[in-house]
Design a protein around this motif. Structure first.
Motif, PDB file in Angstrom:
ATOM      1  N   VAL A  42     -16.041   0.041  -4.711  1.00 27.80           N
ATOM      2  CA  VAL A  42     -15.596   0.394  -6.059  1.00 27.80           C
ATOM      3  C   VAL A  42     -15.008  -0.786  -6.819  1.00 27.80           C
ATOM      4  O   VAL A  42     -14.995  -0.784  -8.046  1.00 27.80           O
ATOM      5  N   LEU A  43     -14.558  -1.819  -6.108  1.00 27.60           N
ATOM      6  CA  LEU A  43     -14.000  -2.969  -6.820  1.00 27.60           C
ATOM      7  C   LEU A  43     -15.087  -3.905  -7.350  1.00 27.60           C
ATOM      8  O   LEU A  43     -14.802  -4.797  -8.128  1.00 27.60           O
ATOM      9  N   ALA A  58     -13.434 -12.092  -7.951  1.00 26.34           N
ATOM     10  CA  ALA A  58     -12.290 -11.513  -7.238  1.00 26.34           C
ATOM     11  C   ALA A  58     -11.703 -10.377  -8.062  1.00 26.34           C
ATOM     12  O   ALA A  58     -11.672 -10.446  -9.277  1.00 26.34           O
ATOM     13  N   GLN A  59     -11.271  -9.290  -7.415  1.00 24.24           N
ATOM     14  CA  GLN A  59     -10.711  -8.137  -8.124  1.00 24.24           C
ATOM     15  C   GLN A  59      -9.382  -7.742  -7.503  1.00 24.24           C
ATOM     16  O   GLN A  59      -9.249  -7.711  -6.285  1.00 24.24           O
ATOM     17  N   THR A  60      -8.449  -7.419  -8.373  1.00 18.62           N
ATOM     18  CA  THR A  60      -7.110  -7.063  -7.914  1.00 18.62           C
ATOM     19  C   THR A  60      -6.906  -5.559  -7.971  1.00 18.62           C
ATOM     20  O   THR A  60      -7.407  -4.910  -8.878  1.00 18.62           O
ATOM     21  N   ALA A  61      -6.177  -4.992  -7.017  1.00 17.87           N
ATOM     22  CA  ALA A  61      -5.774  -3.590  -7.090  1.00 17.87           C
ATOM     23  C   ALA A  61      -4.373  -3.458  -6.510  1.00 17.87           C
ATOM     24  O   ALA A  61      -4.054  -4.078  -5.498  1.00 17.87           O
ATOM     25  N   SER A  62      -3.544  -2.666  -7.177  1.00 16.43           N
ATOM     26  CA  SER A  62      -2.187  -2.419  -6.680  1.00 16.43           C
ATOM     27  C   SER A  62      -2.153  -1.063  -5.987  1.00 16.43           C
ATOM     28  O   SER A  62      -2.580  -0.070  -6.561  1.00 16.43           O
ATOM     29  N   LEU A  63      -1.670  -1.021  -4.751  1.00 17.84           N
ATOM     30  CA  LEU A  63      -1.623   0.219  -3.980  1.00 17.84           C
ATOM     31  C   LEU A  63      -0.167   0.560  -3.677  1.00 17.84           C
ATOM     32  O   LEU A  63       0.649  -0.327  -3.409  1.00 17.84           O
ATOM     33  N   PHE A  64       0.141   1.842  -3.698  1.00 20.05           N
ATOM     34  CA  PHE A  64       1.480   2.281  -3.292  1.00 20.05           C
ATOM     35  C   PHE A  64       1.357   2.953  -1.946  1.00 20.05           C
ATOM     36  O   PHE A  64       0.434   3.746  -1.728  1.00 20.05           O
ATOM     37  N   HIS A  65       2.260   2.626  -1.040  1.00 15.83           N
ATOM     38  CA  HIS A  65       2.115   3.155   0.308  1.00 15.83           C
ATOM     39  C   HIS A  65       3.474   3.483   0.908  1.00 15.83           C
ATOM     40  O   HIS A  65       4.409   2.688   0.834  1.00 15.83           O
ATOM     41  N   ASN A  66       3.561   4.683   1.504  1.00 20.90           N
ATOM     42  CA  ASN A  66       4.787   5.100   2.161  1.00 20.90           C
ATOM     43  C   ASN A  66       4.733   4.796   3.635  1.00 20.90           C
ATOM     44  O   ASN A  66       3.758   5.141   4.297  1.00 20.90           O
ATOM     45  N   CYS A  67       5.766   4.116   4.137  1.00 21.13           N
ATOM     46  CA  CYS A  67       5.763   3.807   5.555  1.00 21.13           C
ATOM     47  C   CYS A  67       7.190   3.917   6.054  1.00 21.13           C
ATOM     48  O   CYS A  67       8.093   3.249   5.537  1.00 21.13           O
ATOM     49  N   GLU A  68       7.407   4.784   7.031  1.00 18.30           N
ATOM     50  CA  GLU A  68       8.735   5.028   7.600  1.00 18.30           C
ATOM     51  C   GLU A  68       9.792   5.234   6.508  1.00 18.30           C
ATOM     52  O   GLU A  68      10.831   4.578   6.488  1.00 18.30           O
ATOM     53  N   GLY A  69       9.451   6.092   5.580  1.00 18.71           N
ATOM     54  CA  GLY A  69      10.399   6.454   4.541  1.00 18.71           C
ATOM     55  C   GLY A  69      10.573   5.433   3.428  1.00 18.71           C
ATOM     56  O   GLY A  69      11.323   5.649   2.483  1.00 18.71           O
ATOM     57  N   LYS A  70       9.891   4.312   3.561  1.00 19.68           N
ATOM     58  CA  LYS A  70      10.008   3.298   2.508  1.00 19.68           C
ATOM     59  C   LYS A  70       8.734   3.248   1.673  1.00 19.68           C
ATOM     60  O   LYS A  70       7.637   3.345   2.215  1.00 19.68           O
ATOM     61  N   ASN A 236       1.421  -7.746 -26.052  1.00 18.59           N
ATOM     62  CA  ASN A 236       1.053  -6.415 -26.552  1.00 18.59           C
ATOM     63  C   ASN A 236       1.046  -5.369 -25.465  1.00 18.59           C
ATOM     64  O   ASN A 236       1.202  -4.192 -25.717  1.00 18.59           O
ATOM     65  N   GLU A 237       0.730  -5.827 -24.250  1.00 21.02           N
ATOM     66  CA  GLU A 237       0.590  -4.856 -23.159  1.00 21.02           C
ATOM     67  C   GLU A 237       0.796  -5.580 -21.836  1.00 21.02           C
ATOM     68  O   GLU A 237       0.340  -6.699 -21.655  1.00 21.02           O
ATOM     69  N   VAL A 238       1.529  -4.947 -20.906  1.00 20.00           N
ATOM     70  CA  VAL A 238       1.570  -5.427 -19.519  1.00 20.00           C
ATOM     71  C   VAL A 238       1.242  -4.240 -18.639  1.00 20.00           C
ATOM     72  O   VAL A 238       1.382  -3.090 -19.063  1.00 20.00           O
ATOM     73  N   GLY A 239       0.797  -4.502 -17.429  1.00 21.77           N
ATOM     74  CA  GLY A 239       0.482  -3.378 -16.556  1.00 21.77           C
ATOM     75  C   GLY A 239      -0.007  -3.829 -15.205  1.00 21.77           C
ATOM     76  O   GLY A 239      -0.040  -5.023 -14.890  1.00 21.77           O
ATOM     77  N   VAL A 240      -0.369  -2.821 -14.406  1.00 18.38           N
ATOM     78  CA  VAL A 240      -0.905  -3.106 -13.068  1.00 18.38           C
ATOM     79  C   VAL A 240      -2.347  -2.651 -13.017  1.00 18.38           C
ATOM     80  O   VAL A 240      -2.789  -1.866 -13.858  1.00 18.38           O
ATOM     81  N   LEU A 241      -3.092  -3.157 -12.038  1.00 18.52           N
ATOM     82  CA  LEU A 241      -4.495  -2.777 -11.865  1.00 18.52           C
ATOM     83  C   LEU A 241      -4.541  -1.772 -10.735  1.00 18.52           C
ATOM     84  O   LEU A 241      -4.170  -2.069  -9.618  1.00 18.52           O
ATOM     85  N   ASN A 242      -5.040  -0.574 -11.061  1.00 20.16           N
ATOM     86  CA  ASN A 242      -4.732   0.540 -10.170  1.00 20.16           C
ATOM     87  C   ASN A 242      -5.930   1.397  -9.775  1.00 20.16           C
ATOM     88  O   ASN A 242      -5.749   2.573  -9.548  1.00 20.16           O
ATOM     89  N   PRO A 243      -7.137   0.961  -9.586  1.00 20.20           N
ATOM     90  CA  PRO A 243      -7.625  -0.399  -9.802  1.00 20.20           C
ATOM     91  C   PRO A 243      -7.992  -0.656 -11.255  1.00 20.20           C
ATOM     92  O   PRO A 243      -8.281  -1.780 -11.621  1.00 20.20           O
ATOM     93  N   VAL A 256       1.889  -8.507  -9.116  1.00 22.78           N
ATOM     94  CA  VAL A 256       0.636  -9.033  -9.625  1.00 22.78           C
ATOM     95  C   VAL A 256       0.130  -8.002 -10.624  1.00 22.78           C
ATOM     96  O   VAL A 256       0.153  -6.808 -10.324  1.00 22.78           O
ATOM     97  N   GLY A 257      -0.252  -8.421 -11.803  1.00 24.65           N
ATOM     98  CA  GLY A 257      -0.700  -7.443 -12.801  1.00 24.65           C
ATOM     99  C   GLY A 257      -1.488  -8.123 -13.903  1.00 24.65           C
ATOM    100  O   GLY A 257      -2.043  -9.207 -13.702  1.00 24.65           O
ATOM    101  N   TYR A 258      -1.539  -7.482 -15.066  1.00 28.26           N
ATOM    102  CA  TYR A 258      -2.260  -8.098 -16.181  1.00 28.26           C
ATOM    103  C   TYR A 258      -1.371  -8.116 -17.412  1.00 28.26           C
ATOM    104  O   TYR A 258      -0.362  -7.402 -17.474  1.00 28.26           O
ATOM    105  N   LEU A 259      -1.807  -8.908 -18.383  1.00 28.58           N
ATOM    106  CA  LEU A 259      -1.017  -9.109 -19.585  1.00 28.58           C
ATOM    107  C   LEU A 259      -1.989  -9.362 -20.743  1.00 28.58           C
ATOM    108  O   LEU A 259      -2.940 -10.131 -20.591  1.00 28.58           O
TER     109      LEU A 259
END
Ligand code: GDP
Ligand code: MG
Length: 556
Positions: A42-43, A58-70, A236-243, A256-259
């Motif tokens: 998909v990237l 190259a393609q960037t993606a930001s992932l959120f991940h839960n591990c041991e409560g963090k 004008n805009e900042v954000g993350v690639l999600n993807p 790491v994000g875009y602007l």
């Protein structure tokens, strides 16, 4: 997000070892994309990537991940594997603290595995070896573990064995990213210091810069300055690639994000540039060594009326791909155009295809050449390519790594194909620049009835002049229409003729074929012949249609 909970990493590997497929699984596992059967690379967002089945950007993606409560923020960069795009890899690594080095469990260590390992090693990143495709019938993960230990000095128990395709053991990869890669070393209290490590051009929004924040914070509405151009912009805009781009209020150091900041001009968004806040200047980050083009080719519009459209398309695409160099050029046969420099032949093909797919441009691309420095004065396969062996390392019982010094022009065009077919697909190949060497090169002229055709002058190695000259003469013979007199086509070095072909005399009667046919058809044919004439160029007494030049000059 606390900095301790951020991990920035790239996935690197040889072509086809499964980087983009592993990225799919990581996106699914963290809930970034829905888990369906249809997630395939998909990237790889570009049309050219989907058509060729390879990653070129190259393609960037930001992932959120839960591990041991963090809660962790994992910024992943998927990279291309082919040698032509290693510049993309080295840039991506500047935004990372670690890499996943993916190795195919069947193929083992290949040329780009070695090249990418050393890029990461030199950048002092943590390397996590991942042995992929363990589901394959011929997979031999133990053998690959031993290779990794022997060649990279990484203990074999650090290897993670997975199948990216089936999703087997991919959780351990996430676990290792969190445990083995350190968080970025950044200072949020310091003034903003952001590295532009990539940028793309959007028709409507202008330049979208991919940034890695080393210090500080950036918010929508901030005034920022480019260290390179000293120009000021409003964010004008900042954000993350999600993807895909997802706007946020702020980006913090370590992210790491875009602007988007109203940069409209292609020269404004330099990759490697440092951005800082207005009136709070900082020491710029080291940036990047500029990419060094290895292969040059002429690019011309099929029709000169398309010149301006093509110019703007090339400008926009080079913003997406700053490793292409562009210089204005012109040719007697093909009109006004450009001389473009590429990192390799695949890079050239991909650039050409992107012009067609994304900008609807059709172009004439001439046969590529490599740079020469001219000084004015008075075994197999390998031997034929004028190479010198440098060293030889056995990776294991079945695999050997050979180092040779090659003249670049011997490898750019068809070396890779010949190597693959000679080795039944087993050999792989990587190269880097070793500087200029002296060689016996000659200037070869092409003559039509004794007159020099300036468009076709080339520089070739002395030993290859005969075969190349012969091939050009033959191609020209096939594409020159017969004329009232005989035409001698000759290849010459100085006054010495090294190849010759002859086009026999003949007058083409375009109407002969439609004897008794209807008058409109005759008119059409006559008109077409007249149009064809407009595009003729006269060399001595010989008329050469534009087509003939194109056939000789164009990539085969
Ligand atoms: P990349 O060039 O490294 O990004 O490789 P891709 O992710 O595009 O994968 C190349 C090919 O290998 C594709 O056809 C994938 O379906 C296949 N592939 C990737 N991972 C696995 C795996 O774990 N097992 C098998 N059998 N095939 C895989
Ligand atoms: Mg890929």
């Amino acid at each position: 997000f606390p900095v301790e909970n951020i991990r920035n990493f790239s996935i690197v590997a040889h072509v086809d070892h499964g980087k983009s497929t592993l990225a799919d699984r990581l996106l699914e596992l963290t809930g970034t994309i829905d888990k369906t059967k249809n997630n395939k690379q998909v990237l790889d967002k570009l049309q050219v990537e989907r058509e060729r089945g390879i990653t070129v950007k190259a393609q960037t993606a930001s992932l959120f991940h839960n591990c041991e409560g963090k809660q962790y923020l994992l910024n992943l960069i998927d990279t291309p594997g082919h040698v032509d795009f290693s510049y993309e890899v080295s840039r991506s690594l500047s935004a990372c603290q670690g890499v996943l080095l993916v190795v195919d469990a069947n193929e083992g260590i290949q040329a780009q595995t070695v090249a990418n390992f050393f890029l990461a090693f030199e950048a002092q990143l943590s390397v996590i070896p991942v042995i992929n495709k363990i589901d394959l019938k011929n997979a031999d993960p133990e053998r690959v573990e031993n290779q990794i230990e022997k060649v990279f000095d990484i203990p074999s128990d650090e290897c993670i064995k997975i199948s990216a395709k089936l999703g087997t053991n991919v959780e351990s990869v996430l676990q290792a990213v969190i445990e083995r890669i350190p968080p970025p070393k950044v200072h949020r209290k310091n003034p903003l210091r952001a590295l532009v490590f990539d940028s793309t051009f959007d028709q409507y929004r202008g330049v979208i810069a991919n940034v890695a924040l080393f210090d500080g914070v950036v918010s929508k509405g901030d005034k920022i300055v480019s260290a390179h151009t000293q120009k000021t912009y409003e964010v004008n805009e900042v954000g993350v690639l999600n993807p895909n781009e997802q706007p946020t209020h702020k980006l913090y150091a370590g992210q790491v994000g875009y602007l988007i900041a109203g940069m409209k001009n292609v020269t404004e968004a330099q990759i490697g540039d440092t951005l800082y806040l207005h009136k709070q200047p900082v020491e710029p980050l080291p940036g990047f060594k500029s990419a060094k083009p290895m292969v040059f080719a002429g690019m011309y519009p099929v029709d000169q009326s398309e010149y301006n459209n093509l110019k703007s398309a090339i400008e926009k695409l080079t913003l997406n791909d700053s490793s292409v160099t562009v210089h204005r050029d012109s040719s007697l046969a093909l009109g006004a155009g450009w001389r473009l420099g590429f990192l390799g032949l695949l890079h050239m093909e991909v650039f050409n295809q992107r012009l067609e797919l994304e900008y609807n441009a059709s172009v004439i691309l001439t046969t590529p050449t490599v740079p020469y420095k001219a000084v004015l004065s008075s075994s197999k396969l390998i031997k034929a390519r004028r190479a010198v062996q440098k060293n030889m390392i056995f990776i294991d019982q079945n695999r050997v790594m050979l180092k040779y010094l090659f003249p670049l022009n011997e490898i750019v065009v068809d070396f890779y194909d010949s190597l693959k077919s000679l080795s039944s697909g087993y050999a792989s190949f990587d190269y880097e620049d070793a500087g200029y060497q002296t060689a016996e090169l000659v200037k070869m002229d092409i003559l039509l009835n004794g007159n020099n055709v300036e468009e076709l002058v080339t520089v070739v190695h002395k030993d290859k002049a005969h075969s190349i000259g012969k091939a050009i003469c033959e191609r020209l013979k096939d594409s020159l229409p017969r004329q009232l007199f005989e035409i001698a086509i000759q290849a010459a070095i100085g006054s010495k003729i090294i190849a010759r072909e002859t086009v026999k005399a003949y007058r083409k009667n375009v109407l002969a074929k439609c004897y008794g046919g209807d008058i409109t058809r005759k008119m059409k044919l006559l008109k077409r012949q007249a149009e064809g004439k407009k595009k003729l160029r006269k060399i001595g007494n010989v008329e050469v249609p534009k087509d003939a030049f194109i056939k000789v000059l164009k990539t085969q």
